[in-house]
Each structure stands twice: as C-alpha cells, then as structure tokens.
Design an enzyme around this catalytic site. Structure first.
Site, PDB file in Angstrom:
ATOM      1  N   GLU A   1      56.020 -20.469 -38.886  1.00 28.96           N
ATOM      2  CA  GLU A   1      56.350 -19.631 -37.734  1.00 28.96           C
ATOM      3  C   GLU A   1      56.116 -20.445 -36.467  1.00 28.96           C
ATOM      4  OE1 GLU A   1      55.526 -14.996 -36.469  1.00 28.96           O
ATOM      5  OE2 GLU A   1      53.837 -16.379 -36.528  1.00 28.96           O
TER       6      GLU A   1
ATOM      7  N   GLU B   1      47.459  -8.332 -37.925  1.00 27.83           N
ATOM      8  CA  GLU B   1      47.419  -9.719 -37.438  1.00 27.83           C
ATOM      9  C   GLU B   1      46.733  -9.854 -36.086  1.00 27.83           C
ATOM     10  OE1 GLU B   1      50.583 -13.360 -36.519  1.00 27.83           O
ATOM     11  OE2 GLU B   1      51.265 -11.280 -36.420  1.00 27.83           O
TER      12      GLU B   1
END
Length: 265
Positions: free
Chosen positions: A250, A151
């Site tokens: 998120e 990520e």
C-alpha cells in the site's frame, strides 16, 4: 520475482490506469492477489457498477483479499464513517454492499476506517457508536468467515487510533460488549512507524490480533528501500510470531509502478 506473499493495493498502485484495469495489471506483474479501498463514488453503488468491479477481478484471475467499507471523501480528509453520528446510517447501509461483494469474490478481510473526531460530539459518544457499528459489521462478516479490520492511521490529526494498542483496545471493547470475535488488527508498518509506535514491540504484543498487514516505507510512503523502515526485519518478526497471511503493498511508487516491485527480489 517471488510475489507469492504479496498483494497489490490497486487504489494506490497502478493509478496510471483506470481502476478496473488495475487487477489485470497486477496479474501481469506477477501478483495473484489484490485489495482495494472503497472503489465507488457512493456508499450505495448501482448494480451495474458492482457487477463491473466484480467482473474486473474475476477476468484478471486474481483473488480479492481486502476491501474497505465506504469511508467518505478520503481526498477531502474523511477517514471513515464508523464513529461519525451524522453518517452512521450510511455505514450501516454500506455493510451489506461491501460484504456482498466480498462474499461473492471470496474476500475475507474488510477494513472499517474508524473516522475522525467530530466537533460538537463527545469522544465517548463517538466510541460508543463505533462499538455498535463494528459489532454489526463483524457479526455479518463472521457469518461467512470474514473479519472486520481495525487500523491505526497516520496523517489525520483528528483520527483517534494512532497505535496498535489504540486499535486493539477498540477490538477488545467490541468483544466485551457484544461477544463478537470476528475482528482483527490491521498492522500497517508505515502508519505505525510514522505515528511513533514501536513496531517490533507491537508485533510481539499483538501477534494473536494481527489479521492483515500492509506496508510502505517512511518518510514518503513509497516502496521499501526508499526510506528508513526496516521492512525485512519486521516481515521476519511477523513470520516468527506466526503471521502467515498476505502482505499488502500500500505505497505510492517513487517512479513507475512496474519498477517499484524490484525490492521484492
């Protein structure tokens, strides 16, 4: 509310509740899936802690779809152990614990935060170590159909993976060096936007690499509609590019958690 596509990150949402009560809260809010950052205080939690976490997921009747490997002291600024020489053994010891939880609960996505640049260690040495560690984790995850996620992250000046291209370059290196293919890009719309990446271009260029998606709006990292990211546009672009996986929420709710889901309608 159509929540079928969305999963709740229970490490950042429902924080008004104890961690083990959050999966049930997500289920009560209409969600069938959840994900977590590393949910323990140590990279090697005791059996009782692991059992309690797994029981909370099962009892809530939700699917765990994402779990982070141990990443160090996140509130203190750590951003992963993968490329950190002094703590590499912790990461390697954590692989079996993380993947064991995932395999038992049917989770197939495992985020491996890369780690900050460390003073006194060359970037090349850190990247060499990261490639080795990611290969180990991906080999183990691939044995039961799991995928290790890489990520790009914002808000950490010493974190070297800023764009989708940065993360894909790491994935390609691991594949080239080790032959392991069970890795994928975690495309977080918030992080990519804040780092100045062209999200539309990234989706088009790396559609075949995207294995998981997370979202929040920017600025603020709150729910969609509170900032300027064209979330609906990007979700449509992902769908058009063939992405049919989960979309993980998120974000930090601007107000009460329950009210932060209104945008999904």
């Amino acid at each position: 509310m159509d929540t079928a596509r969305f999963a709740v990150n229970c490490s950042i949402l429902f924080t008004e509740l104890p961690l083990l009560e959050r999966p049930a809260a997500a289920r009560a809010a209409g969600f069938a899936a959840v994900e977590f950052w590393w949910p323990f205080d140590t990279h090697l939690p005791g059996d009782a802690e692991v059992d309690a976490f797994e029981r909370a997921i099962r009892d809530a009747g939700v699917q765990l779809i994402g779990l982070n490997f141990a990443a160090g002291d996140m509130p203190g600024g750590d951003r992963g152990l993968v490329s950190w020489p002094q703590r590499s053994l912790e990461f390697r010891d954590n692989i079996a614990v993380t993947l064991g939880i995932g395999e038992r609960l049917g989770c197939r996505g495992f985020n491996a935060p890369y780690g900050n640049r460390i003073e006194g260690v060359s970037p090349q040495d850190q990247d060499d170590l990261a490639a080795e560690n990611l290969a180990l984790a991906a080999t183990a995850a691939g044995s039961f159909g799991g995928v290790v996620l890489v990520e790009p992250v914002s808000g950490a000046d010493r974190y070297p993976l800023r764009t989708a291209a940065d993360a894909v370059a790491v994935i390609e290196r691991v594949e080239r060096d080790s032959g392991v293919t069970s890795l994928g890009l975690l495309a977080d719309l918030y992080h990519l936007t804040v780092n100045g990446d062209d999200v539309t271009t990234a989706i088009s260029a790396y559609a075949d690499r995207i294995a998981h998606v997370q979202l929040a709006d920017a600025p603020g990292r709150n729910e969609p509609g509170t900032g300027k990211i064209p979330v609906g546009q990007h979700l449509a672009e992902l769908a058009a590019a063939g992405y049919a996986g989960w979309i993980a929420l998120e974000y930090k709710p601007a107000g009460r958690t329950a009210e932060s889901f209104d945008w999904i309608r």
